[in-house]
Design an enzyme around this catalytic site. Structure first.
Site, mmCIF file in Angstrom:
data_model
loop_
_atom_site.group_PDB
_atom_site.id
_atom_site.type_symbol
_atom_site.label_atom_id
_atom_site.label_comp_id
_atom_site.label_asym_id
_atom_site.label_seq_id
_atom_site.Cartn_x
_atom_site.Cartn_y
_atom_site.Cartn_z
ATOM 1 N N SER A 192 0.680 -1.144 -0.182
ATOM 2 C CA SER A 192 0.220 0.084 0.115
ATOM 3 C C SER A 192 0.956 1.335 -0.080
ATOM 4 O O SER A 192 1.358 1.615 1.172
ATOM 5 C CB SER A 192 -1.078 -0.340 1.004
ATOM 6 O OG SER A 192 -2.041 -0.606 0.531
ATOM 7 N N HIS B 105 -2.119 0.636 -4.932
ATOM 8 C CA HIS B 105 -2.320 -0.457 -5.170
ATOM 9 C C HIS B 105 -2.490 -0.239 -6.808
ATOM 10 O O HIS B 105 -3.634 -0.939 -7.049
ATOM 11 C CB HIS B 105 -3.152 -2.135 -4.707
ATOM 12 C CG HIS B 105 -2.738 -2.282 -3.329
ATOM 13 N ND1 HIS B 105 -1.132 -3.240 -2.946
ATOM 14 C CD2 HIS B 105 -2.614 -1.379 -1.902
ATOM 15 C CE1 HIS B 105 -1.553 -3.128 -1.850
ATOM 16 N NE2 HIS B 105 -2.756 -2.364 -1.519
ATOM 17 N N HIS C 222 -5.942 -9.295 -1.628
ATOM 18 C CA HIS C 222 -6.053 -9.437 -0.285
ATOM 19 C C HIS C 222 -6.751 -10.512 0.024
ATOM 20 O O HIS C 222 -8.021 -10.399 -0.929
ATOM 21 C CB HIS C 222 -5.891 -8.077 0.842
ATOM 22 C CG HIS C 222 -5.156 -6.904 0.455
ATOM 23 N ND1 HIS C 222 -5.318 -6.596 -0.707
ATOM 24 C CD2 HIS C 222 -3.898 -6.561 1.094
ATOM 25 C CE1 HIS C 222 -4.202 -5.198 0.097
ATOM 26 N NE2 HIS C 222 -3.455 -5.491 0.527
ATOM 27 N N TYR D 103 -9.236 -9.978 2.609
ATOM 28 C CA TYR D 103 -9.770 -10.155 3.028
ATOM 29 C C TYR D 103 -11.160 -8.674 1.575
ATOM 30 O O TYR D 103 -11.923 -8.566 2.056
ATOM 31 C CB TYR D 103 -10.008 -8.338 4.033
ATOM 32 C CG TYR D 103 -8.992 -7.149 3.993
ATOM 33 C CD1 TYR D 103 -9.934 -6.276 1.941
ATOM 34 C CD2 TYR D 103 -8.002 -7.056 3.645
ATOM 35 C CE1 TYR D 103 -8.634 -5.165 1.792
ATOM 36 C CE2 TYR D 103 -7.116 -5.970 3.229
ATOM 37 C CZ TYR D 103 -7.100 -4.660 2.438
ATOM 38 O OH TYR D 103 -6.600 -4.215 1.582
ATOM 39 N N GLU D 104 -10.518 -9.176 0.812
ATOM 40 C CA GLU D 104 -11.015 -8.816 -0.906
ATOM 41 C C GLU D 104 -12.327 -10.095 -1.523
ATOM 42 O O GLU D 104 -13.090 -9.881 -2.575
ATOM 43 C CB GLU D 104 -10.864 -8.228 -1.611
ATOM 44 C CG GLU D 104 -9.597 -7.029 -1.699
ATOM 45 C CD GLU D 104 -8.622 -6.538 -3.092
ATOM 46 O OE1 GLU D 104 -9.277 -6.042 -3.191
ATOM 47 O OE2 GLU D 104 -7.505 -6.863 -2.371
ATOM 48 N N ALA E 39 2.325 -1.738 4.202
ATOM 49 C CA ALA E 39 1.875 -1.000 5.058
ATOM 50 C C ALA E 39 1.482 -1.752 6.570
ATOM 51 O O ALA E 39 0.704 -2.537 6.702
ATOM 52 C CB ALA E 39 0.623 -0.168 4.620
ATOM 53 N N MET F 193 -2.300 -6.918 6.744
ATOM 54 C CA MET F 193 -3.084 -7.931 6.263
ATOM 55 C C MET F 193 -2.722 -8.369 5.231
ATOM 56 O O MET F 193 -3.241 -8.620 4.152
ATOM 57 C CB MET F 193 -4.241 -7.001 6.348
ATOM 58 C CG MET F 193 -4.950 -6.429 7.346
ATOM 59 S SD MET F 193 -6.346 -4.675 6.593
ATOM 60 C CE MET F 193 -6.878 -4.130 8.727
ATOM 61 N N SER F 194 -1.634 -8.609 5.226
ATOM 62 C CA SER F 194 -0.864 -9.016 3.773
ATOM 63 C C SER F 194 0.383 -9.455 4.465
ATOM 64 O O SER F 194 0.394 -10.296 5.571
ATOM 65 C CB SER F 194 -0.797 -8.153 2.595
ATOM 66 O OG SER F 194 0.553 -6.914 3.605
ATOM 67 N N ASN G 118 1.400 3.774 11.397
ATOM 68 C CA ASN G 118 0.681 4.053 12.703
ATOM 69 C C ASN G 118 1.587 3.585 13.552
ATOM 70 O O ASN G 118 1.340 2.172 13.714
ATOM 71 C CB ASN G 118 -1.102 3.813 12.208
ATOM 72 C CG ASN G 118 -1.702 2.712 12.266
ATOM 73 O OD1 ASN G 118 -1.533 2.641 10.509
ATOM 74 N ND2 ASN G 118 -1.918 2.202 12.936
ATOM 75 N N HIS H 106 -7.530 4.067 5.951
ATOM 76 C CA HIS H 106 -7.019 3.902 5.014
ATOM 77 C C HIS H 106 -6.608 4.994 4.422
ATOM 78 O O HIS H 106 -5.155 4.810 4.115
ATOM 79 C CB HIS H 106 -7.653 2.747 3.899
ATOM 80 C CG HIS H 106 -6.715 2.396 2.939
ATOM 81 N ND1 HIS H 106 -5.821 1.563 3.040
ATOM 82 C CD2 HIS H 106 -7.359 2.518 1.276
ATOM 83 C CE1 HIS H 106 -5.589 1.265 1.947
ATOM 84 N NE2 HIS H 106 -5.532 1.758 1.065
#
Length: 269
Positions: free
Chosen positions: A26, A57, A79, A81-82, A109, A207-208, A231, A243
């Protein structure tokens, strides 16, 4: 026709086989713009490639030369989550292996659970904790690609990580180290979850990356990975997570990360 066949045909017979593959996460895709003699192909034109839809992306593969080293760059990723099956995430990694790559460098990220590595920092992964509830190797195994059971004790190559540290030092960049914990997403974590993850020994959360690292080791690629810290994780900082916030701070970390990776690619050659 496989994705590797499509890429070879597009690049031409004279294109050198890549030695090094990079996955840019990201907000980190800028390094792909520096690839010379580039052949760029959208993921949607590559058979079997999962196509994501997340901002930051670009969704394309770039083959060419970077700092004198033949490379293949995956500019963006899909990902879990998609709604993309874990097994589909294996296709890009196995494709770069089929093209000839011997090493895979993953970037992402991530949120920091270690306050010493705040927003804008970069962190080399020493290990991971898979809390995604999925493994891309589940299902039938193709013994021509890799073994049914693969050990992950050495998943993040210590020699490659040492090289990243040397490159960071040469560039005057602080490179932190830590354990990455992967969650399914797309919701950010709760403060209670972050406290639990810290107890488990995690330094960063995202998340990746973990599915790609597993697939890479399965098919014989050496792996290094670096997180761009965007963060402090939920409950550790005052700023609300989003995001947009991720992309903003990824751009800050990307400046240092790009310098380190450029030197790493140059010295890899």
């Amino acid at each position: 026709m496989t994705a590797a066949d499509v890429i070879r045909e597009a690049a031409g017979a004279d294109a050198p086989a890549p030695r090094l593959a990079l996955v840019l996460g990201s907000g980190l895709g800028g390094l792909a713009e520096a690839v010379q003699d580039a052949t760029a192909i959208p993921y949607k034109d590559l058979p079997g490639f999962p196509v994501g839809s997340v901002a930051g992306h670009a969704g394309r593969l770039v083959l060419g030369t970077l700092e004198g080293t033949p490379v293949v760059v995956l500019q963006g990723r899909a990902h879990l989550y998609e709604g993309i099956p874990a097994s589909d995430l294996a296709v890009p990694v196995r494709t770069v292996r089929a093209l000839g790559a011997e090493t895979l460098v993953l970037t992402n990220a991530a949120g920091s659970i270690n306050p010493a590595a705040g927003p804008g920092a970069i962190m080399a992964l020493t290990d991971h904790i898979n809390m995604m509830g999925a493994n891309p190797l589940a299902g039938p195994n193709d013994d021509r690609i890799g073994p049914r059971f693969v050990g992950l004790g050495d998943i993040y190559d210590t020699d490659l990580r040492g090289a990243l540290h040397r490159c960071a030092q040469a560039e005057g960049v602080v490179l932190h180290e830590g354990v990455y914990l992967a969650v399914l997403g797309p919701s950010f974590e709760t403060p209670a979850e972050i406290r639990a993850f810290r107890t488990l020994g995690a330094d960063a959360v995202g998340m990746s990356t973990v599915p790609e690292a597993i697939v890479a080791r399965h098919c014989g690629l050496r792996v290094a990975a670096v997180s761009a810290i965007t963060n402090l994780a939920e409950g550790l900082g005052a700023e609300p997570l989003s995001h947009e916030h991720t992309l903003k701070n990824a751009a800050i970390a990307a400046q240092d990360l790009q310098r380190v990776l450029s030197r790493f690619v140059k010295e890899y050659n």
